[in-house]
Each structure stands twice: as C-alpha cells, then as structure tokens.
Design a protein around this motif. Sequence first.
Motif: not given
Length: 109
Positions: A76, A79-82, A84, A86, A89, A93
């Motif tokens: 998660v 993904c959030l840093k990339s 995506f 929530l 993500s 996850g």
Amino acid sequence: MFLIIKIAVSAVLIGIITEIARRSPEAGGIIAALPLVSLLSLCWLSLQGESPQHISQFAAGVLWGFPATAVLILIVAVCLKSSFPLAVSMMFGICGWGGCLLLQKAIFG
C-alpha cells in the motif's frame, strides 16, 4: 453489554489514532503500528474467561499473520507513493496479503 463496551473502546482508540495521524502522519503511523488490536483482543479474551491455551493459540495466530500484514502495508505504501489511488493500493495490498498467507501455508504447512 460487554460487546458494546468492546466496540466503544475499540472505536474510541481508532478515532484517537486517526486524529493523531491527521496532525502528524509519522506519529500516527507509529501508534497505529502498535499491537493495540492484538493486546485489546488478548484482554477481552481473558476478561471473557477464555483458557490460557485458547489465548495462546490466538497469540500464535497473530504472529502467523504478522508477515502478511507487513507485506500488505508495504505494498500500500509503495503504491500510494507511486500515485495509485487508495482503493487500488488497498486492493493490491490485500492481494499481496493473501498471497503471502498462501505462501506461508505452502512452505510451513
């Protein structure tokens, strides 16, 4: 009545942690990573009169689920840093969490 108390205490803790996280994401994350749910569950089980063996099995289950939970949080966060969303993500996850549990079961039986 005890069920309502358990729900209320748990909800209050989640609300407090969320408010802390709103003000300080790092502090909120550290507090959220504390094993509060596990410790509360151990207390509730004990207060309800469960045997030490039952509580021990629960604690072992928590340990069994820990690696998969770490995988979920890692996925998660990445993904959030990339960038995506929530929901996506979290979906990735949860898939990683399930995959990790299946892998653990395949390796350790």
